[in-house]
Design a protein around this motif. Structure first.
Motif, PDB file in Angstrom:
ATOM      1  N   PHE A   1      -3.639   8.360   7.399  1.00 42.46           N
ATOM      2  CA  PHE A   1      -3.004   9.578   7.923  1.00 42.46           C
ATOM      3  C   PHE A   1      -1.512   9.260   7.955  1.00 42.46           C
ATOM      4  O   PHE A   1      -1.057   8.441   8.752  1.00 42.46           O
ATOM      5  CB  PHE A   1      -3.566   9.888   9.311  1.00 42.46           C
ATOM      6  N   ARG A   2      -0.746   9.918   7.045  1.00 41.30           N
ATOM      7  CA  ARG A   2       0.703   9.672   6.985  1.00 41.30           C
ATOM      8  C   ARG A   2       1.374  10.504   8.074  1.00 41.30           C
ATOM      9  O   ARG A   2       1.769  11.653   7.854  1.00 41.30           O
ATOM     10  CB  ARG A   2       1.254  10.078   5.608  1.00 41.30           C
ATOM     11  N   THR A   3       1.544   9.910   9.258  1.00 43.95           N
ATOM     12  CA  THR A   3       2.002  10.707  10.412  1.00 43.95           C
ATOM     13  C   THR A   3       3.425  11.233  10.266  1.00 43.95           C
ATOM     14  O   THR A   3       3.801  12.194  10.930  1.00 43.95           O
ATOM     15  CB  THR A   3       1.920   9.897  11.718  1.00 43.95           C
TER      16      THR A   3
ATOM     17  N   ILE B   1      -4.850   5.731  11.306  1.00 46.32           N
ATOM     18  CA  ILE B   1      -3.583   6.464  11.463  1.00 46.32           C
ATOM     19  C   ILE B   1      -2.431   5.473  11.278  1.00 46.32           C
ATOM     20  O   ILE B   1      -2.403   4.420  11.917  1.00 46.32           O
ATOM     21  CB  ILE B   1      -3.508   7.168  12.835  1.00 46.32           C
ATOM     22  N   ARG B   2      -1.526   5.833  10.390  1.00 43.98           N
ATOM     23  CA  ARG B   2      -0.390   4.953  10.117  1.00 43.98           C
ATOM     24  C   ARG B   2       0.803   5.393  10.955  1.00 43.98           C
ATOM     25  O   ARG B   2       1.105   6.590  11.036  1.00 43.98           O
ATOM     26  CB  ARG B   2      -0.040   5.023   8.633  1.00 43.98           C
ATOM     27  N   THR B   3       1.477   4.423  11.570  1.00 38.90           N
ATOM     28  CA  THR B   3       2.666   4.787  12.347  1.00 38.90           C
ATOM     29  C   THR B   3       3.758   5.245  11.368  1.00 38.90           C
ATOM     30  O   THR B   3       3.663   5.016  10.158  1.00 38.90           O
ATOM     31  CB  THR B   3       3.171   3.608  13.214  1.00 38.90           C
TER      32      THR B   3
ATOM     33  N   ILE C   1      -4.075  -1.807   1.025  1.00 36.09           N
ATOM     34  CA  ILE C   1      -3.088  -2.065  -0.034  1.00 36.09           C
ATOM     35  C   ILE C   1      -2.478  -0.751  -0.505  1.00 36.09           C
ATOM     36  O   ILE C   1      -3.193   0.170  -0.917  1.00 36.09           O
ATOM     37  CB  ILE C   1      -3.750  -2.815  -1.222  1.00 36.09           C
ATOM     38  N   GLY C   2      -1.161  -0.671  -0.383  1.00 37.64           N
ATOM     39  CA  GLY C   2      -0.441   0.535  -0.814  1.00 37.64           C
ATOM     40  C   GLY C   2       0.120   0.282  -2.206  1.00 37.64           C
ATOM     41  O   GLY C   2       1.218  -0.257  -2.365  1.00 37.64           O
ATOM     42  N   THR C   3      -0.638   0.682  -3.212  1.00 34.66           N
ATOM     43  CA  THR C   3      -0.219   0.356  -4.583  1.00 34.66           C
ATOM     44  C   THR C   3       1.025   1.133  -5.022  1.00 34.66           C
ATOM     45  O   THR C   3       1.708   0.711  -5.958  1.00 34.66           O
ATOM     46  CB  THR C   3      -1.361   0.632  -5.578  1.00 34.66           C
ATOM     47  N   ASN C   4       1.318   2.252  -4.347  1.00 37.95           N
ATOM     48  CA  ASN C   4       2.496   3.033  -4.769  1.00 37.95           C
ATOM     49  C   ASN C   4       3.775   2.220  -4.571  1.00 37.95           C
ATOM     50  O   ASN C   4       4.588   2.076  -5.475  1.00 37.95           O
ATOM     51  CB  ASN C   4       2.610   4.328  -3.965  1.00 37.95           C
ATOM     52  N   ASP C   5       3.929   1.702  -3.346  1.00 37.82           N
ATOM     53  CA  ASP C   5       5.128   0.914  -3.083  1.00 37.82           C
ATOM     54  C   ASP C   5       5.016  -0.485  -3.679  1.00 37.82           C
ATOM     55  O   ASP C   5       6.014  -1.049  -4.126  1.00 37.82           O
ATOM     56  CB  ASP C   5       5.391   0.824  -1.574  1.00 37.82           C
TER      57      ASP C   5
ATOM     58  N   ASP D   1      11.886   2.607  -9.365  1.00 35.92           N
ATOM     59  CA  ASP D   1      11.838   3.708  -8.401  1.00 35.92           C
ATOM     60  C   ASP D   1      10.644   4.623  -8.727  1.00 35.92           C
ATOM     61  O   ASP D   1      10.569   5.177  -9.825  1.00 35.92           O
ATOM     62  CB  ASP D   1      13.175   4.476  -8.524  1.00 35.92           C
ATOM     63  N   ARG D   2       9.727   4.767  -7.776  1.00 43.98           N
ATOM     64  CA  ARG D   2       8.510   5.547  -8.031  1.00 43.98           C
ATOM     65  C   ARG D   2       8.796   7.029  -8.220  1.00 43.98           C
ATOM     66  O   ARG D   2       7.949   7.786  -8.653  1.00 43.98           O
ATOM     67  CB  ARG D   2       7.501   5.327  -6.888  1.00 43.98           C
ATOM     68  N   ASP D   3      10.021   7.446  -7.864  1.00 43.91           N
ATOM     69  CA  ASP D   3      10.367   8.865  -7.902  1.00 43.91           C
ATOM     70  C   ASP D   3      11.242   9.231  -9.102  1.00 43.91           C
ATOM     71  O   ASP D   3      11.712  10.350  -9.214  1.00 43.91           O
ATOM     72  CB  ASP D   3      11.111   9.187  -6.594  1.00 43.91           C
TER      73      ASP D   3
HETATM   74  C1  PEP Z   1       1.644   3.282  -0.825  1.00 44.30           C
HETATM   75  O1  PEP Z   1       2.797   2.858  -0.831  1.00 44.30           O
HETATM   76  O2  PEP Z   1       0.811   3.013  -1.724  1.00 44.30           O
HETATM   77  C2  PEP Z   1       1.180   4.167   0.249  1.00 44.30           C
HETATM   78  C3  PEP Z   1      -0.069   4.539   0.339  1.00 44.30           C
HETATM   79  O3  PEP Z   1       2.117   4.615   1.125  1.00 44.30           O
HETATM   80  P1  PEP Z   1       3.109   5.844   0.772  1.00 44.30           P
HETATM   81  O4  PEP Z   1       2.642   6.442  -0.524  1.00 44.30           O
HETATM   82  O5  PEP Z   1       3.027   6.782   1.905  1.00 44.30           O
HETATM   83  O6  PEP Z   1       4.426   5.170   0.651  1.00 44.30           O
END
Ligand code: PEP
Ligand code: MG
Length: 572
Positions: A294-296, A330-332, A452-456, A465-467
């Motif tokens: 949960f991305r608060t 829930i993620r802070t 594991i947050g693979t995006n970051d 940069d993911r964006d």
């Molecule tokens: C991630 O980094 O993989 C992740 C789940 O967090 P967020 O996408 O919110 O940065």
């Protein structure tokens, strides 16, 4: 007919009419009227922006080059020009337009006057004014919020780039599809759009040069294709495609209520990623075993302010009650980088490099009052369900020590106040930085689970940069470096017998599911709309087959070879 290829972001095809949201560059600064009570906070924002620019200049003016030094010093004087500042103030308090717009119009006027003189020196000062006050305006504009009042319902939105805050506002307009000239597949904007199940194509290069409002367009979010003014043959082809997609989604519906398992009956848990408590209902409808993330921060971004303890408590209670005894992680707060709140409650930093800056746990530990408020709300809500708390952007064990110290104090305080809460809420960390993955053998001793947050993790390990659509070809979760970091983390979690899940976007893609299951992952978290397709991937292969794929991938040197391997093995 004009065909533009881009990056596939969110699945689905649709036909609609284009509505262009112009980029917020100098020519399209947001103009909005404000209420008298907004004058003071916005005026404070102006001064904060000016001092941010001064700080930036101060570091630059240390330069040894005397010419540069002179320029920066003259810039400083311009920022302190009381006559000009009074003119801005006068106009701002009488016209009642937002401060970014007023500053923008005032410096443009001043520059025009200077350019109209015949004096070369003064003409050059026009550029200086634009440079210096342009910086101020960009900071102010970055914190301004677009209302999207003018956006019609059910349009195909076309823009240069949009931010996560925009996704929250745009969703209300029920867009048929979204096309961006820029943007990466794992940006928070992309993640939200997938959550909302809106077909999308990003990286549609130069499309704004030719596209017009109200033109007919077909958007193929599955393949990443945009077709402006399609001919009849193409329209017919796409109608057929839409029918096929409908059939596929009917098949996926049949999977919603079935438990997730591999072909050899090994059970797997599939959780949902959400950003509002209401999305928990959709998660259940899609067959989620719980909430994995949960991305608060989006609760705060939606309101553009920090919520009180009571407000947060009610939101967390809501999601826990909806999910009953199913786990809810829930993620802070993970604000910073592209997720900003333009609140005056805290110092809004202007960072040159925000992705490497003040985000996630760094922000929470530096703003202890905000962190404590969130922890109190979470602990108080814990009695309503099966709560786990997770902390983002961890890079060192010291951060975990600090978290545990603060959690202990929060619990003691709640006890003293005789407020009920659950004592043993599992506390976990996100493994989304290479530092965390490589020290997961230490971190594992301090927490109850990993996610594991693979995006970051991909962004930070590949320095991409993911964006940013310009470098999206470099963004590969299947890069051996990323796979090795994930594998190290999984092995350390298994050795110390703590649960490890994956909640980045990779967890929802067939190749991610294959590699991660092969490495030992049995818990995945993703947009709820992706859950049935994930079940479909799992059921087609045995654990041994997944293991063989991941073993080979971990010993393959390049992304292209790994992707070929996946293609060969996943096409049944
Ligand atoms: C991630 O980094 O993989 C992740 C789940 O967090 P967020 O996408 O919110 O940065
Ligand atoms: Mg992250």
């Amino acid at each position: 007919m004009n065909i533009v290829n881009g990056i596939p972001i969110s699945k689905g095809c649709c036909k609609g009419r284009i509505f262009i949201i112009r980029a917020e560059n100098e020519s399209t600064i947001i103009k909005s009227t404000i209420k008298p009570e907004e004058i003071e906070p916005q005026w404070n924002q102006f001064f904060n922006a000016v001092s941010q620019v001064k700080n930036d200049l101060a570091s630059l003016s240390n330069s040894k080059n005397p010419d540069e030094k002179k320029i920066f010093e003259s810039y400083m004087l311009m920022l302190d020009d009381q006559i000009f500042i009074n003119e801005i103030k006068q106009e701002f308090s009488t016209k009642l337009f937002n401060i970014a717009y007023i500053v923008f119009t005032k410096y443009q006027q001043a520059a025009e006057q200077l350019r109209a003189t015949n004096d070369d020196y003064l003409k050059q000062r026009a550029d200086d004014i634009c440079d210096i006050y342009g910086r101020v305006t960009r900071i102010l504009n970055g914190t301004a919020r677009h209302s999207f009042d003018e956006v019609p319902q059910n349009a195909v939105i076309l823009a240069k780039n949009l931010q996560p805050t925009d996704a929250v506002a745009l969703e209300k307009k029920k867009p048929l599809a979204i096309i961006l000239e820029e943007g990466g597949p794992n940006s928070h904007f992309a993640i939200l759009i997938r959550n909302y199940n809106i077909p999308a194509v990003f990286g549609a290069n130069s499309i704004l040069k030719t596209a017009r409002n109200n033109e007919d367009v077909i958007v193929d979010g599955t393949k990443g294709i945009v077709i402006i003014n399609p001919d009849q043959k193409t329209i017919d082809e796409y109608s057929e495609k839409e029918r096929k997609e409908l059939k596929e989604s009917r098949y996926y519906s049949t999977l919603k209520k079935q438990p997730a398992k591999t072909k050899d009956d090994v059970p797997v848990l599939l959780y949902a990623n959400i950003s509002t408590p209401e999305e928990a209902e959709t998660a259940l409808q899609n067959g989620a075993d719980g909430i994995g993330l949960f991305r608060t921060e989006f609760l705060f971004i939606k309101e553009n302010r920090f919520l009180s303890e009571e407000e947060q408590f009610l939101e967390y209670k809501k999601v826990l009650q909806i999910m009953k005894d199913k786990p809810v992680t829930i993620r802070t707060l993970d604000i910073g980088a592209d997720k900003v709140i333009s609140s005056t409650d805290y110092k809004n930093l202007h960072e040159e490099n925000p992705l490497l800056g003040w985000r996630g746990i760094r922000f929470s530990l530096d703003n202890e009052a905000i962190f404590i408020t969130q922890l109190r709300a979470l602990y108080r809500a814990s009695v309503y369900g099966n709560l786990k708390i997770m902390f983002p952007m961890i890079t060192t064990c010291n951060e975990v020590d600090d978290i545990l110290r603060i959690v202990k104090a929060v619990k003691a305080e709640l006890k003293k106040e005789k407020l009920s809460f659950k004592e043993d809420i599992p506390l976990g960390v996100m493994i989304e930085t290479p530092a965390a993955a490589l020290t997961s053998d230490f971190l594992v001793k301090k927490c109850d689970f990993f996610s594991i947050g693979t995006n970051d993790l991909t962004q930070y390990s590949l320095s991409v940069d993911r964006d940013n659509s310009h470098v999206s070809d470099y963004y590969n979760e299947t890069h051996p470096a990323v796979l090795r970091l994930i594998n190290t983390t999984v092995k350390n979690a298994q050795k110390h017998v703590i649960p490890v899940s994956v909640c980045g976007e990779f967890a929802s893609r067939p190749e991610g599911i294959a590699l991660l299951t092969g490495m030992g992952i049995r818990e995945f978290s993703m947009s709820s709309s992706m859950l049935p397709a994930a079940k479909d991937t799992l059921i087609q292969f045995t654990v041994a087959e997944f293991q063989s794929i991941s073993k080979k991938a971990l010993n393959t040197p390049t992304v292209s070879k790994i992707n070929n391997l996946l293609k060969r093995n996943l096409c049944k």
